[in-house]
Design a protein around this motif. Structure first.
Motif, mmCIF file in Angstrom:
data_model
loop_
_atom_site.group_PDB
_atom_site.id
_atom_site.type_symbol
_atom_site.label_atom_id
_atom_site.label_comp_id
_atom_site.label_asym_id
_atom_site.label_seq_id
_atom_site.Cartn_x
_atom_site.Cartn_y
_atom_site.Cartn_z
ATOM 1 N N TYR A 149 -0.544 37.862 -33.526
ATOM 2 C CA TYR A 149 -1.540 38.413 -34.439
ATOM 3 C C TYR A 149 -1.083 38.306 -35.895
ATOM 4 O O TYR A 149 -1.913 38.117 -36.792
ATOM 5 C CB TYR A 149 -1.867 39.846 -34.017
ATOM 6 C CG TYR A 149 -2.216 39.874 -32.549
ATOM 7 C CD1 TYR A 149 -3.441 39.407 -32.098
ATOM 8 C CD2 TYR A 149 -1.270 40.276 -31.593
ATOM 9 C CE1 TYR A 149 -3.737 39.356 -30.747
ATOM 10 C CE2 TYR A 149 -1.560 40.229 -30.242
ATOM 11 C CZ TYR A 149 -2.798 39.758 -29.823
ATOM 12 O OH TYR A 149 -3.070 39.693 -28.486
ATOM 13 N N GLU A 150 0.217 38.394 -36.111
ATOM 14 C CA GLU A 150 0.724 38.136 -37.458
ATOM 15 C C GLU A 150 0.496 36.674 -37.836
ATOM 16 O O GLU A 150 0.186 36.361 -38.988
ATOM 17 C CB GLU A 150 2.210 38.484 -37.530
ATOM 18 C CG GLU A 150 2.491 39.974 -37.506
ATOM 19 C CD GLU A 150 3.963 40.287 -37.645
ATOM 20 O OE1 GLU A 150 4.793 39.347 -37.493
ATOM 21 O OE2 GLU A 150 4.308 41.458 -37.893
ATOM 22 N N HIS A 151 0.646 35.793 -36.875
ATOM 23 C CA HIS A 151 0.398 34.372 -37.112
ATOM 24 C C HIS A 151 -1.067 34.133 -37.479
ATOM 25 O O HIS A 151 -1.371 33.336 -38.375
ATOM 26 C CB HIS A 151 0.762 33.580 -35.857
ATOM 27 C CG HIS A 151 0.355 32.144 -35.903
ATOM 28 N ND1 HIS A 151 0.993 31.204 -36.699
ATOM 29 C CD2 HIS A 151 -0.640 31.467 -35.263
ATOM 30 C CE1 HIS A 151 0.416 30.018 -36.536
ATOM 31 N NE2 HIS A 151 -0.577 30.155 -35.678
ATOM 32 N N LEU A 152 -1.965 34.837 -36.812
ATOM 33 C CA LEU A 152 -3.393 34.642 -37.040
ATOM 34 C C LEU A 152 -3.832 35.247 -38.368
ATOM 35 O O LEU A 152 -4.678 34.677 -39.066
ATOM 36 C CB LEU A 152 -4.174 35.255 -35.878
ATOM 37 C CG LEU A 152 -5.601 34.754 -35.646
ATOM 38 C CD1 LEU A 152 -5.628 33.249 -35.446
ATOM 39 C CD2 LEU A 152 -6.196 35.456 -34.418
ATOM 40 N N GLY A 153 -3.292 36.379 -38.734
ATOM 41 C CA GLY A 153 -3.669 37.042 -39.979
ATOM 42 C C GLY A 153 -4.759 38.075 -39.767
ATOM 43 O O GLY A 153 -5.573 37.964 -38.839
ATOM 44 N N ALA A 172 -3.674 32.020 -31.995
ATOM 45 C CA ALA A 172 -2.823 33.189 -31.792
ATOM 46 C C ALA A 172 -1.824 32.938 -30.669
ATOM 47 O O ALA A 172 -0.628 33.240 -30.797
ATOM 48 C CB ALA A 172 -3.680 34.408 -31.476
ATOM 49 N N ALA A 173 -2.309 32.378 -29.574
ATOM 50 C CA ALA A 173 -1.445 32.154 -28.415
ATOM 51 C C ALA A 173 -0.330 31.161 -28.711
ATOM 52 O O ALA A 173 0.751 31.236 -28.115
ATOM 53 C CB ALA A 173 -2.277 31.669 -27.234
ATOM 54 N N GLU A 174 -0.567 30.248 -29.631
ATOM 55 C CA GLU A 174 0.457 29.268 -29.988
ATOM 56 C C GLU A 174 1.710 29.937 -30.549
ATOM 57 O O GLU A 174 2.801 29.366 -30.494
ATOM 58 C CB GLU A 174 -0.094 28.276 -31.012
ATOM 59 C CG GLU A 174 -1.078 27.276 -30.433
ATOM 60 C CD GLU A 174 -1.746 26.438 -31.509
ATOM 61 O OE1 GLU A 174 -1.443 26.665 -32.708
ATOM 62 O OE2 GLU A 174 -2.558 25.571 -31.156
ATOM 63 N N HIS A 197 1.883 30.594 -17.630
ATOM 64 C CA HIS A 197 0.493 30.270 -17.974
ATOM 65 C C HIS A 197 0.427 29.294 -19.146
ATOM 66 O O HIS A 197 -0.478 28.451 -19.213
ATOM 67 C CB HIS A 197 -0.294 31.542 -18.298
ATOM 68 C CG HIS A 197 -0.701 32.320 -17.089
ATOM 69 N ND1 HIS A 197 0.170 33.106 -16.373
ATOM 70 C CD2 HIS A 197 -1.892 32.428 -16.451
ATOM 71 C CE1 HIS A 197 -0.460 33.653 -15.357
ATOM 72 N NE2 HIS A 197 -1.717 33.269 -15.378
ATOM 73 N N ALA A 198 1.390 29.386 -20.071
ATOM 74 C CA ALA A 198 1.396 28.483 -21.218
ATOM 75 C C ALA A 198 1.690 27.041 -20.806
ATOM 76 O O ALA A 198 1.389 26.114 -21.562
ATOM 77 C CB ALA A 198 2.421 28.951 -22.244
ATOM 78 N N ALA A 244 -6.873 31.270 -23.309
ATOM 79 C CA ALA A 244 -6.094 31.898 -24.376
ATOM 80 C C ALA A 244 -6.047 33.413 -24.192
ATOM 81 O O ALA A 244 -5.016 34.054 -24.451
ATOM 82 C CB ALA A 244 -6.688 31.544 -25.739
ATOM 83 N N ALA A 245 -7.156 34.007 -23.751
ATOM 84 C CA ALA A 245 -7.174 35.445 -23.481
ATOM 85 C C ALA A 245 -6.164 35.800 -22.401
ATOM 86 O O ALA A 245 -5.479 36.837 -22.472
ATOM 87 C CB ALA A 245 -8.573 35.887 -23.066
#
Length: 292
Positions: A253-257, A127-129, A142-143, A158-159
């Motif tokens: 979150y769209e990336h994760l599904g 998700a973070a990616e 942070h990234a 990641a959180a």
């Protein structure tokens, strides 16, 4: 098979669960004890150094801008002086070591070594990616940090990324609504979702006079009533702010599904509940963090 659509609130719920897990570091003695060895023994200095460390040896103005809801004099009291005692890169390392210690203590070795922990780390990193760097100074800083190898530290990292991604987006929404740092804080505390004023006011460096002046500004805009509660217009604005933040924060979150978001949310909520049951949060904040 047609993918399950992501509900509008799914990303917010996922981030809230992850943020609660991230926040364990603020209530643990480990990080403060490690910084005390460098002469940093003020609790506010510890917080500022830990969260601002990834930005590098910046001065107070940069941190005031990036944090948004803190009074500048409070930040200037500690930064950049802290960096003369301990370099930011060292602070970042010490913070991660403190997270390692506290998660081992509150979750236990069995949970840390579980398949669920490894899965949660993988999902959260995925998700973070998809996070967007432009206009997001805290997320971007942070990234730039290396991804920890151990799953429980990778999950916490990641959180943290997802927390700051939403935070940066929220600041953009607040500015669009013409709410400065303290006005935003006062309106949030007056809402049903905010922490009590007594918990946050002095920790953000604001005085009673500052708080009262912010309440007066909110009343002038028709957002707060005479008793300090939000009006219907104020409640609507807070709802709109969160919805706009959801929109600006949707990419991870769209990336994760939808299915993976639901799975990550469940795992994060379970880990947070376990940490809460182990005493990771102070009693007065247990309802706020332990409900995740």
């Amino acid at each position: 098979m047609t993918p399950i659509p992501l509900s509008p609130l799914a990303g917010r719920r996922c981030q809230e669960a992850l943020n609660a897990l991230h926040s364990t570091v603020y209530f643990s003695p480990d990080f403060a004890e490690s910084l005390a060895e460098y002469g940093v023994d003020d609790s506010m200095a510890v917080y500022l150094a830990g969260r601002a460390g990834p930005l590098g040896p910046v001065a107070a103005g940069t941190v005031t801008a990036a944090f948004y809801g803190f009074a500048h004099p409070l930040i200037a009291e500690h930064l950049p002086h802290v960096w003369s005692l301990v370099p930011p890169a060292t602070v970042v390392e010490l913070r991660l070591a403190a997270v390692d210690a506290l998660l081992r203590r509150h979750l236990g070795e069995e949970t840390l070594a579980s398949a669920g922990m490894a899965e949660a780390a993988r999902l959260a990193l995925s998700a973070a990616e998809a996070g967007q760097r432009a206009g997001r100074p805290m997320f971007s800083a942070h990234a730039d940090q290396p991804v920890p190898q151990e799953p429980h530290l990778a999950l916490w990292y990641a959180a943290t990324l997802l927390r700051e991604h939403r935070g940066d987006a929220h600041i953009a929404a607040l500015q669009h609504a013409e709410l400065d740092g303290i006005d935003a804080l006062v309106s949030h505390c007056a809402s049903g979702d905010g922490m009590p004023k007594e918990v946050v006011m002095t920790k953000r460096g604001w005085t009673e006079a500052d708080w009262s002046a912010a309440e007066d500004r909110l009343r002038e805009r028709g957002l707060m009533d005479a008793d300090g509660a939000l009006t219907a217009h104020g409640e609507l604005l807070r709802t709109q702010l969160e919805a706009e933040t959801d929109r600006l924060d949707r990419a991870p979150y769209e990336h994760l599904g939808a299915e993976s978001v639901a799975r990550l949310t469940g795992l994060a909520e379970a880990f947070t509940a376990q940490a809460a049951a182990s005493g990771a949060f102070p009693p007065e904040l247990l309802a706020f963090f332990g409900k995740r």
